[in-house]
Scaffold this active site. Structure first.
Site, PDB file in Angstrom:
ATOM      1  CD  GLU A 186      -6.810   0.455   0.439  1.00  0.00           C
ATOM      2  OE1 GLU A 186      -7.964   0.619   0.031  1.00  0.00           O
ATOM      3  OE2 GLU A 186      -6.546   0.058   1.572  1.00  0.00           O
ATOM      4  CG  HIS A 215      -9.744   3.192   2.063  1.00  0.00           C
ATOM      5  ND1 HIS A 215     -10.709   3.823   2.811  1.00  0.00           N
ATOM      6  CD2 HIS A 215      -8.946   2.522   2.945  1.00  0.00           C
ATOM      7  CE1 HIS A 215     -10.501   3.558   4.106  1.00  0.00           C
ATOM      8  NE2 HIS A 215      -9.447   2.766   4.207  1.00  0.00           N
ATOM      9  CG  HIS A 247      -6.942  -4.704   0.412  1.00  0.00           C
ATOM     10  ND1 HIS A 247      -5.742  -4.045   0.296  1.00  0.00           N
ATOM     11  CD2 HIS A 247      -7.767  -3.846   1.066  1.00  0.00           C
ATOM     12  CE1 HIS A 247      -5.824  -2.845   0.833  1.00  0.00           C
ATOM     13  NE2 HIS A 247      -7.050  -2.702   1.322  1.00  0.00           N
ATOM     14  CG  ASP A 272      -1.737  -1.226   1.394  1.00  0.00           C
ATOM     15  OD1 ASP A 272      -1.165  -2.321   1.246  1.00  0.00           O
ATOM     16  OD2 ASP A 272      -2.923  -1.113   1.682  1.00  0.00           O
TER      17      ASP A 272
END
Length: 576
Positions: A39, A68, A154, A8
């Site tokens: 994200e 997100h 995720h 991320d």
């Protein structure tokens, strides 16, 4: 095939690290395909179209998202026009974009990338991730149309991620977890040939609470009450991820390596195994000795009556030519936009114009050896600045190092025998200006980044901006140096010093990337000692006993202030 997955991307710090470091990291690892989870790249929540373009431009072949995915509303439309972005496969069927896609890697090989969201501890329920993954893997079996398959799992729970890894074992090249922002130590090749890691970690500042500035999370944990919104941390980012090499025929993993590059974490970034043992120290000695030679050359340059602005202009002009050639060879165009121009200006002023103007004036009076000792204060001055900016933690050991450095300065200015002439005393504060500026420069970059430019690009841009500033000032103030005049030893010294600085800075960036900043900071010892040695050899300088005592104190201070060279996990230097 070598596939690099990066976790991320967290806020501006993570984006800057991707922009500046991914191109060289990809080349070093010889990665055939790169997946980046983006994200959290925009303000820590979601990904905007603009920032997606930055990540793709830096070398990502595919961007995955997460829960997100659509926090940035422009992504609702952008994902429909950009096929290289993947949202979770088990989102609602009406969600825009797609949850899996086939991409073309090097040599025309096909790579399937899919992402799913877990269900355990997630804020809202999603469709079953296992049946979603099973359907896509059954449709595109490994070793058939696709040469490799990447599954981004995720979710919160490591148990669910591990379960997905075993569920996909033998059917995917790699299953890698994302979302929790902390790299797990379980990278492995599972029984049937799938590379797996529960969480790759994040690409962000680890001096934080999972990428967020520490104050607000701590307040909420302690008081249970929110006061402000979470803000991404802005310190130097570590790029964390997983590198998997696959078999050409089966697509299964044959090697796996955790990646940690830059920032505060221990490094594991594919640095060349051939540069081990004494070789890193050889580079360090060469760089330090060469950099130390620029100090007597500066003394020679000012001895002819040349003034600071003229010297700085030609110094920056030569640096711009050399660094421009290096960037052309590396095929890295110089970024020119409203975001990066203030950084070029800041580095030009605090990194060259102000410190060099002060040092050239100081060199007219102070011996080179004294200037070398004063420059060795840079790590010690940098420490309190880092404390004020929240970039470092208080340490009694490092404060003791700072105290030794200050005592060494007091020894130079307080003992009559230390300076050849008492009149030199008033120039000591001027000689301290470069150390102050360089210390602030390093903290400025650590706090605010580089505006999207790489280290060499930043120095090139700063050199060009510095030329624009100092050229007219040198000409209008009568400090212009005409290169068409008959050259003397001072002119040779100016050119030689600028060439050495440009080349050595390029090499220094190389060893920082290869062996990490903790190892590279030791160059301070060599530069100081080399400056004194070159001054004795070239200029015939000799020093009284207090100066040698001050040198010993400086070295002790540098040792105490510098970060610990040993890796806190395995007790080995970073380059081993």
């Amino acid at each position: 095939m070598k596939i690099l997955y990066l976790g991320d991307v967290m806020g501006r710090s993570g984006r800057q690290a991707i922009s500046t470091e991914l191109p060289s990291l990809r080349a070093r690892l010889n990665a055939d395909f790169v997946v980046v989870n983006g994200e959290n790249a925009t303000g820590g929540m979601g990904l905007s179209g603009k920032h997606a373009e930055e990540i793709l431009k830096a070398g990502a072949d595919c961007i995955t998202l997460g829960d997100h995915a659509f926090d940035q509303k422009d992504m609702l439309q952008f994902i429909e026009t950009e096929p290289r972005i993947i949202r979770p496969l088990n989102f609602s069927k009406s969600a825009p974009g797609r949850g899996a896609a086939i991409f073309t890697a090097t040599r025309g090989r096909k790579v399937l990338v899919a992402q799913v969201l877990g269900q355990v501890f997630m804020k809202r329920p999603f469709d079953d991730p296992f049946s979603a993954v099973d359907a896509i893997l059954s449709k595109h079996p490994l070793g058939g149309q696709v040469a490799a398959t990447v599954v981004d799992m995720h979710c919160e729970a490591t148990s669910e991620k591990m379960a997905m890894g075993h569920f996909c074992d033998g059917k995917a090249s790699m299953v890698v977890g994302s979302h929790t922002h902390v790299p797990t130590a379980d990278a492995q090749i599972l029984d049937r040939g799938t590379g797996f890691q529960s969480d790759a970690g994040m690409c962000g500042d680890y001096n934080s609470v999972i990428g967020m500035q520490k104050a607000e999370p701590l307040r909420r944990f302690i008081t249970g009450m929110p006061k402000a919104r979470f803000e991404p941390a802005l310190g130097p980012a570590t790029l964390c991820g997983l590198l998997v090499e696959t078999e050409d025929t089966t697509g299964k993993a044959k090697s796996i390596q955790m990646i940690r590059h830059g920032g505060v974490l221990s490094q594991s970034d594919g640095a060349s195994s051939g540069m081990r043992g004494l070789v890193p120290y050889g580079w360090l000695l060469f760089i330090g000795i060469s950099w130390g030679a620029t100090q007597p050359l500066a003394k020679i340059a000012v001895s002819s009556g040349y003034q600071p602005l003229g010297l700085i202009f030609w110094q920056m002009s030569i640096s711009a030519v050399v660094l421009g050639l290096v960037n052309m060879i590396r095929r890295r165009p110089l970024p020119i936009n409203r975001r990066v121009l203030p950084f070029y200006l800041a580095i030009a002023l605090i990194g060259t114009v102000i410190p060099n103007a002060a040092s050239f004036k100081a060199y007219t009076v102070l011996p080179v050896g004294i200037m070398s000792l004063l420059l060795s204060l840079i790590p010690m001055i940098a420490f309190p600045i880092a404390l004020m900016l929240g970039l470092d933690r208080f340490s009694f050991k490092r404060m003791a190092g700072l105290s030794l450095g200050l005592f060494a300065v007091l020894l130079i200015i307080g003992v009559p025998e230390a300076l050849p002439n008492a009149a030199m005393l008033v120039f000591i504060p001027l000689g301290l200006v470069p150390s102050l500026m360089y210390a602030f420069e390093g903290n400025f970059v650590a706090r605010f980044g580089t505006g999207g430019a790489g280290p060499l690009q930043l120095l090139l841009g700063a050199s060009i901006v510095g030329m624009v500033i100092t050229g007219p000032l040198a000409y209008s103030s009568g400090q212009w140096i005409n290169p068409l005049n008959v050259w003397g030893i001072a002119d040779v010294a100016v050119v030689t010093s600028a060439l050495i600085h440009s080349i050595v800075y390029t090499l220094y960036v190389m060893i920082v990337r290869q062996f990490g900043p903790v190892f590279s900071v030791q160059v301070s010892y060599v530069v100081t000692a080399a400056g004194l040695g070159w001054a004795m050899l070239i200029l015939g300088e000799r020093y009284a006993g207090p100066i040698w005592l001050a040198l010993v104190l400086m070295f002790m201070g540098i040792y105490l202030v510098s970060p610990n060279l040993k890796d806190t996990q395995n007790g080995k230097p970073h380059f081993e």
